[in-house]
Design a protein around this motif. Structure first.
Motif, short mmCIF file in Angstrom:
data_model
loop_
_atom_site.label_atom_id
_atom_site.label_comp_id
_atom_site.label_asym_id
_atom_site.label_seq_id
_atom_site.Cartn_x
_atom_site.Cartn_y
_atom_site.Cartn_z
N SER A 270 -6.85 20.82 -12.73
CA SER A 270 -8.18 20.37 -12.29
C SER A 270 -9.27 21.38 -12.61
O SER A 270 -10.45 21.04 -12.58
CB SER A 270 -8.17 20.11 -10.78
OG SER A 270 -7.95 21.32 -10.08
N ARG A 271 -8.86 22.64 -12.85
CA ARG A 271 -9.78 23.77 -13.01
C ARG A 271 -10.61 23.98 -11.74
O ARG A 271 -11.73 24.46 -11.78
CB ARG A 271 -10.68 23.57 -14.22
CG ARG A 271 -9.97 23.59 -15.56
CD ARG A 271 -10.90 23.38 -16.75
NE ARG A 271 -12.16 24.07 -16.59
CZ ARG A 271 -13.35 23.47 -16.51
NH1 ARG A 271 -13.44 22.15 -16.54
NH2 ARG A 271 -14.46 24.18 -16.39
N MET A 272 -10.04 23.64 -10.60
CA MET A 272 -10.70 23.82 -9.32
C MET A 272 -9.91 24.78 -8.44
O MET A 272 -8.68 24.82 -8.51
CB MET A 272 -10.83 22.47 -8.59
CG MET A 272 -11.65 21.44 -9.31
SD MET A 272 -11.67 19.87 -8.39
CE MET A 272 -12.37 18.78 -9.64
N ARG B 47 -14.01 25.76 -12.18
CA ARG B 47 -15.26 25.01 -12.09
C ARG B 47 -16.07 25.51 -10.90
O ARG B 47 -15.51 25.93 -9.89
CB ARG B 47 -14.97 23.52 -11.92
CG ARG B 47 -14.34 22.88 -13.13
CD ARG B 47 -13.96 21.44 -12.85
NE ARG B 47 -15.06 20.61 -12.37
CZ ARG B 47 -15.06 19.28 -12.41
NH1 ARG B 47 -14.01 18.64 -12.91
NH2 ARG B 47 -16.09 18.60 -11.96
N GLU B 48 -17.37 25.40 -11.03
CA GLU B 48 -18.24 25.88 -9.96
C GLU B 48 -18.80 24.74 -9.11
O GLU B 48 -19.49 25.00 -8.12
CB GLU B 48 -19.40 26.68 -10.57
CG GLU B 48 -18.98 27.97 -11.26
CD GLU B 48 -18.31 28.95 -10.30
OE1 GLU B 48 -18.69 28.98 -9.11
OE2 GLU B 48 -17.42 29.69 -10.74
N ASP B 49 -18.50 23.50 -9.49
CA ASP B 49 -19.14 22.37 -8.81
C ASP B 49 -18.26 21.67 -7.79
O ASP B 49 -18.74 20.87 -7.00
CB ASP B 49 -19.61 21.34 -9.84
CG ASP B 49 -18.45 20.75 -10.64
OD1 ASP B 49 -17.45 21.48 -10.87
OD2 ASP B 49 -18.52 19.58 -11.05
N ALA B 50 -16.93 21.97 -7.78
CA ALA B 50 -16.03 21.20 -6.92
C ALA B 50 -14.80 22.02 -6.57
O ALA B 50 -14.36 22.88 -7.35
CB ALA B 50 -15.62 19.90 -7.60
N VAL B 51 -14.24 21.73 -5.39
CA VAL B 51 -13.01 22.38 -4.94
C VAL B 51 -12.11 21.33 -4.30
O VAL B 51 -12.55 20.22 -3.96
CB VAL B 51 -13.28 23.51 -3.92
CG1 VAL B 51 -14.18 24.59 -4.53
CG2 VAL B 51 -13.89 22.96 -2.63
N ASP C 234 -4.42 32.90 -9.84
CA ASP C 234 -4.34 33.94 -8.82
C ASP C 234 -4.36 33.32 -7.43
O ASP C 234 -4.74 32.15 -7.26
CB ASP C 234 -5.51 34.93 -8.96
CG ASP C 234 -5.47 35.69 -10.27
OD1 ASP C 234 -4.35 36.05 -10.70
OD2 ASP C 234 -6.54 35.91 -10.86
N PHE C 235 -3.98 34.13 -6.44
CA PHE C 235 -3.97 33.66 -5.06
C PHE C 235 -4.72 34.63 -4.16
O PHE C 235 -4.72 35.85 -4.39
CB PHE C 235 -2.53 33.49 -4.55
CG PHE C 235 -1.81 32.34 -5.18
CD1 PHE C 235 -1.86 31.08 -4.60
CD2 PHE C 235 -1.11 32.51 -6.36
CE1 PHE C 235 -1.22 30.01 -5.19
CE2 PHE C 235 -0.46 31.44 -6.95
CZ PHE C 235 -0.51 30.18 -6.37
N ILE D 201 -6.46 30.08 -7.38
CA ILE D 201 -7.68 30.25 -8.16
C ILE D 201 -7.33 30.25 -9.65
O ILE D 201 -6.73 31.20 -10.15
CB ILE D 201 -8.38 31.58 -7.80
CG1 ILE D 201 -8.55 31.71 -6.28
CG2 ILE D 201 -9.72 31.69 -8.51
CD1 ILE D 201 -8.93 33.09 -5.81
N PRO D 202 -7.70 29.20 -10.38
CA PRO D 202 -7.41 29.17 -11.82
C PRO D 202 -8.35 30.10 -12.57
O PRO D 202 -9.41 30.49 -12.07
CB PRO D 202 -7.67 27.71 -12.18
CG PRO D 202 -8.74 27.27 -11.23
CD PRO D 202 -8.44 28.00 -9.94
#
Length: 292
Positions: free
Chosen positions: A97-99, A65-69, A45-46, A60-61
């Motif tokens: 990357s799941r980021m 992940r919640e730890d890195a962007v 999503d965007f 936004i995948p």
């Protein structure tokens, strides 16, 4: 060489270089918009947000992940481009990357010359560090955007702002002083003409080319974060990447340097469409994960 890459190179060789010595900025900007016709990845999503004063296009995948962007800075010779035009790439990067990927905008030449662009990138980066104080932040860009991710880290270091946890630079422009002789690449780069940097300098930074934030080959890399630098052996900007990698290594920086052969400038932008791009992005994600 993949079949896809071979076909693309044949098409590129049959056309005029995007950045030839007499390139037209408006035509370049219109051409850059055509990249938006490539659809983004599914399940990404965007959203549009502001980082400081900078419009930002966020990929936004699913289940990020919640730890890195990642903060992404687009290329375009300092004169063109927009993260919305390369959603196919940012969505693929986000998916791999799941980021979340924050694609920022910045003021461009010739309307806004150096140091407007670097200042905008630093503003967006600092805003991101304040918004996400507990997350790892990677800065990634290609071409002019690769220059800007390096400049962002240099400026953050010099201004005592929290450093990025990793830097990824795909084929940065490291020198606009004219110091590097690029004539040997006049027949090997299908994207950038070896005299094009003279015009880029006149548009972007006609007076301060020897400023280390403008020509990052001249910068001091002591205390710089881990960096992955990627380029093609035949491109006009290949000496820049080699020099930056060597300077950073001598300054004690952790450097991953990858020289591809028989690809082209910023081939990574083709993402899922090109096997070589998929391989490089996978390697990039591996580097990032090792750094965080």
């Amino acid at each position: 060489m993949s079949i896809q890459l071979d076909m693309i190179l044949e098409q590129m060789k049959a056309q005029k270089q995007s950045f030839h010595e007499d390139f037209d900025v408006e035509n370049l900007r219109q051409t850059a918009q055509m990249s938006a016709q490539i659809p983004p990845e599914k399940d990404v999503d965007f959203a549009e947000i502001l980082l400081g004063s900078r419009n930002t296009d966020m990929a936004i995948p699913s289940k990020p992940r919640e730890d890195a962007v990642i903060m992404y800075i687009h290329g375009g010779g300092f004169v063109s481009g927009n993260p919305k035009y390369v959603r196919s790439f940012t969505s693929f990067l986000a998916k791999k990357s799941r980021m979340k990927v924050y694609g920022i905008t910045y003021r461009m030449a010739p309307e806004y010359q150096f140091p407007a662009g670097p200042n905008d990138c630093l503003e967006a980066y600092e805003a991101l560090t304040q918004m996400l104080p507990d997350k790892k932040i990677i800065v990634l860009g290609e071409s002019a955007g690769a220059t800007y991710v390096i400049v962002t880290a240099l400026m953050a270091r010099d201004k005592n702002i929290r450093l990025p946890d990793a830097v990824v630079a795909y084929a940065p422009c490291g020198d606009i002083t004219g110091r590097i002789d690029r004539a040997e690449y006049k027949d090997t780069d299908p994207v950038i003409g070896y005299n094009a940097l003279d015009k880029i300098r006149n548009l972007y930074c006609p007076e301060d080319a020897d400023d280390p934030y403008a020509s990052i080959c001249l910068a001091d890399y002591k205390g710089f974060p881990p960096i992955r630098i990627v380029w093609d052996a035949g491109e006009v900007l290949s000496p820049d990447s080699r020099e930056i990698a060597n300077k950073a290594e001598k300054a004690g920086v952790y450097v991953e340097a990858k020289e591809w052969k028989n690809t082209f400038h910023t081939f990574e932008l083709l993402g899922a469409m090109l096997p070589e791009a998929v391989e490089e992005i996978n390697d990039t994600v591996h580097f990032i994960n090792n750094c965080i």
